[in-house]
Write a protein that holds these residues in place. Structure first.
Motif, mmCIF file in Angstrom:
data_model
loop_
_atom_site.group_PDB
_atom_site.id
_atom_site.type_symbol
_atom_site.label_atom_id
_atom_site.label_comp_id
_atom_site.label_asym_id
_atom_site.label_seq_id
_atom_site.Cartn_x
_atom_site.Cartn_y
_atom_site.Cartn_z
ATOM 1 N N PHE A 16 0.820 -1.210 0.000
ATOM 2 C CA PHE A 16 0.000 0.000 0.000
ATOM 3 C C PHE A 16 0.856 1.264 0.000
ATOM 4 N N LEU A 17 1.963 1.249 0.718
ATOM 5 C CA LEU A 17 2.839 2.420 0.726
ATOM 6 C C LEU A 17 3.601 2.541 -0.592
ATOM 7 N N GLY A 18 4.039 1.418 -1.118
ATOM 8 C CA GLY A 18 4.792 1.444 -2.368
ATOM 9 C C GLY A 18 3.953 1.844 -3.562
ATOM 10 N N GLU A 19 2.640 1.625 -3.475
ATOM 11 C CA GLU A 19 1.724 2.003 -4.558
ATOM 12 C C GLU A 19 0.835 3.163 -4.126
ATOM 13 N N ALA A 20 1.425 4.087 -3.370
ATOM 14 C CA ALA A 20 0.657 5.201 -2.799
ATOM 15 C C ALA A 20 -0.050 6.026 -3.866
ATOM 16 N N ASP A 21 0.592 6.193 -5.022
ATOM 17 C CA ASP A 21 -0.008 7.041 -6.063
ATOM 18 C C ASP A 21 -1.282 6.449 -6.635
ATOM 19 N N GLY A 22 -1.522 5.159 -6.431
ATOM 20 C CA GLY A 22 -2.756 4.540 -6.877
ATOM 21 C C GLY A 22 -3.767 4.362 -5.757
ATOM 22 N N GLN A 23 -3.343 4.631 -4.530
ATOM 23 C CA GLN A 23 -4.219 4.462 -3.373
ATOM 24 C C GLN A 23 -4.938 5.752 -2.994
ATOM 25 N N LEU A 24 -4.275 6.880 -3.217
ATOM 26 C CA LEU A 24 -4.851 8.172 -2.850
ATOM 27 C C LEU A 24 -4.415 9.186 -3.897
ATOM 28 N N LEU A 25 -5.374 9.792 -4.572
ATOM 29 C CA LEU A 25 -5.033 10.712 -5.657
ATOM 30 C C LEU A 25 -6.076 11.812 -5.768
ATOM 31 N N THR A 26 -5.729 12.834 -6.540
ATOM 32 C CA THR A 26 -6.650 13.949 -6.753
ATOM 33 C C THR A 26 -6.991 14.054 -8.231
ATOM 34 N N ASP A 27 -8.232 14.434 -8.505
ATOM 35 C CA ASP A 27 -8.696 14.685 -9.859
ATOM 36 C C ASP A 27 -9.177 16.128 -9.934
ATOM 37 N N GLU A 28 -8.984 16.755 -11.068
ATOM 38 C CA GLU A 28 -9.552 18.084 -11.284
ATOM 39 C C GLU A 28 -10.867 17.922 -12.013
ATOM 40 N N ILE A 29 -11.927 18.511 -11.479
ATOM 41 C CA ILE A 29 -13.230 18.424 -12.109
ATOM 42 C C ILE A 29 -13.693 19.838 -12.486
ATOM 43 N N THR A 30 -14.294 19.946 -13.652
ATOM 44 C CA THR A 30 -14.803 21.223 -14.128
ATOM 45 C C THR A 30 -16.307 21.106 -14.308
ATOM 46 N N LEU A 31 -17.039 22.000 -13.659
ATOM 47 C CA LEU A 31 -18.491 22.021 -13.725
ATOM 48 C C LEU A 31 -18.951 23.367 -14.280
ATOM 49 N N TYR A 32 -20.039 23.352 -15.003
ATOM 50 C CA TYR A 32 -20.664 24.587 -15.485
ATOM 51 C C TYR A 32 -22.049 24.647 -14.843
ATOM 52 N N LEU A 33 -22.169 25.488 -13.836
ATOM 53 C CA LEU A 33 -23.377 25.536 -13.028
ATOM 54 C C LEU A 33 -24.010 26.916 -13.068
ATOM 55 N N ASP A 34 -25.351 26.931 -13.085
ATOM 56 C CA ASP A 34 -26.044 28.219 -12.985
ATOM 57 C C ASP A 34 -26.207 28.559 -11.494
ATOM 58 N N PRO A 35 -26.800 29.688 -11.138
ATOM 59 C CA PRO A 35 -26.928 30.062 -9.725
ATOM 60 C C PRO A 35 -27.709 29.059 -8.868
ATOM 61 N N MET A 36 -28.485 28.161 -9.494
ATOM 62 C CA MET A 36 -29.221 27.133 -8.753
ATOM 63 C C MET A 36 -28.454 25.815 -8.719
ATOM 64 N N ASN A 37 -27.196 25.829 -9.139
ATOM 65 C CA ASN A 37 -26.339 24.634 -9.195
ATOM 66 C C ASN A 37 -26.870 23.581 -10.162
#
Length: 335
Positions: A261-282
């Motif tokens: 789990f430590l050696g494969e840390a990059d596959g265990q915990l990661l971040t993604d960038e998400i882009t949303l296009y929302l109006d004022p009511m979400n």
């Protein structure tokens, strides 16, 4: 209470760690999973490379978190991410004032006023398909399929008076999250012998206790006991594990899981960038829609599929409304 203190000193650079950090991280990996691993000769050597890879990953992950945004009454309307995460500035400030981690941090300052508190805000993102009213061409229709994006389970982690201290605590949290994933795998192992069943149950109890103490990024349920109480529970679990004895084969399997789990840390915990296009009511809109706000967020994801939107924020404590106690709230509704 060492399991609830950071091993990171701040200013860590990838590939240039002091030997003391590697040693502390190795011992933390053992204490955070199965302390009996110390009975195995060469356990530290087996964990050295995986530990360094895990440190590399958590340092890079935390460095990739953007600078905090001001989460204040005045900044709310100008910051689309805050407007998406909260329905209004008063709601945002009320949520902050009710957060137990922030309240504990502020109370620990001894009543001293601080102009700014930096923390990481986490929230769960939910998408719901519904039928709503919309303008289609030049006609208003009431049966238009829409996707509404809601954010709930807001929680604050690692509040600090400085951004550097917050990031140092986040490195500890990310490293500990990897350990909790390894401990979860260890505790899931199928066993048949009675002594190993007892061992598995104790390891599950240990995982639950660490999660109650705020290890990792998952939302905490129930009460929030103090670290001293939790360490007493953990010491009792460690003692009971020691009384069961040790099977070298079982411990080697546990050591391999921790190393994996430590050696494969990059596959265990990661971040993604998400882009949303929302109006004022979400409500999700096309990117070309004039009512759409472009919202770019980072989402934390682990190998178990759990996700949480994260946003570093800077709070002005003087803006927070008084924190209402449960007794006062109950009396308001009962009388």
């Amino acid at each position: 209470m060492k399991l609830f203190q950071s091993i990171f000193g701040g200013g860590e650079k990838i590939g240039a760690y002091p030997e003391s950090l590697i040693k502390m991280a190795t011992e933390r990996a053992v204490d955070g999973t199965d302390s009996r691993l110390r009975l195995l000769p060469g356990y530290a050597k087996r964990l050295r490379k995986p530990v360094i890879r895990a440190i590399d990953h958590v340092v890079a992950l935390v460095e990739g978190i953007p600078a905090p945004v001001a989460a204040t009454r005045n900044s709310y309307s100008a910051e689309p991410r805050l407007a998406a995460l909260f329905s209004s500035a008063p709601e945002m400030l009320n949520i902050f004032s009710r957060d137990p981690k922030l309240a504990a941090f502020l109370s620990g300052l001894g009543g001293g006023a601080v102009p700014r508190v930096t923390a990481l805000l986490l929230a769960e993102r939910m998408e719901k398909r519904t039928l709503g009213m919309d303008l289609v061409g030049d006609q208003v229709r009431h049966d238009v399929q829409q996707t509404v994006v809601n954010f709930n389970e807001h929680r604050i982690v690692d509040p600090n008076t400085s951004e550097a201290d917050m990031r140092r605590q986040l490195m500890r949290r990310a490293f500990d999250h990897l350990l909790s994933l390894a401990l979860s795998r260890i505790a899931e192992a199928r066993v048949e012998r009675a002594d190993l069943t007892r061992q598995r149950d104790l390891l599950r109890r240990k995982l639950t206790t660490l999660e109650r103490g705020g290890w990792g990024f998952d939302a905490q349920e129930g009460e929030h006991p103090d670290p001293a109480t939790l360490m007493t529970e953990l010491d009792a679990i460690t003692a009971q594990l020691g009384s069961i004895g040790s099977d070298a084969g079982v411990l080697r399997a546990h050591l391999d899981i921790v190393a994996e789990f430590l050696g494969e840390a990059d596959g265990q915990l990661l971040t993604d960038e998400i882009t949303l296009y929302l109006d004022p009511m979400n409500i999700q809109r096309d990117a070309r829609d004039p009512s759409a706000r472009r919202i770019v967020l980072q989402e934390l994801r682990n190998a178990q599929g759990r996700t949480a939107v994260m946003l570093p924020i800077a709070i002005a404590p003087t803006e927070l409304p008084p924190r209402e106690d449960f007794v006062t709230a109950a009396q308001r509704y009962l009388y």
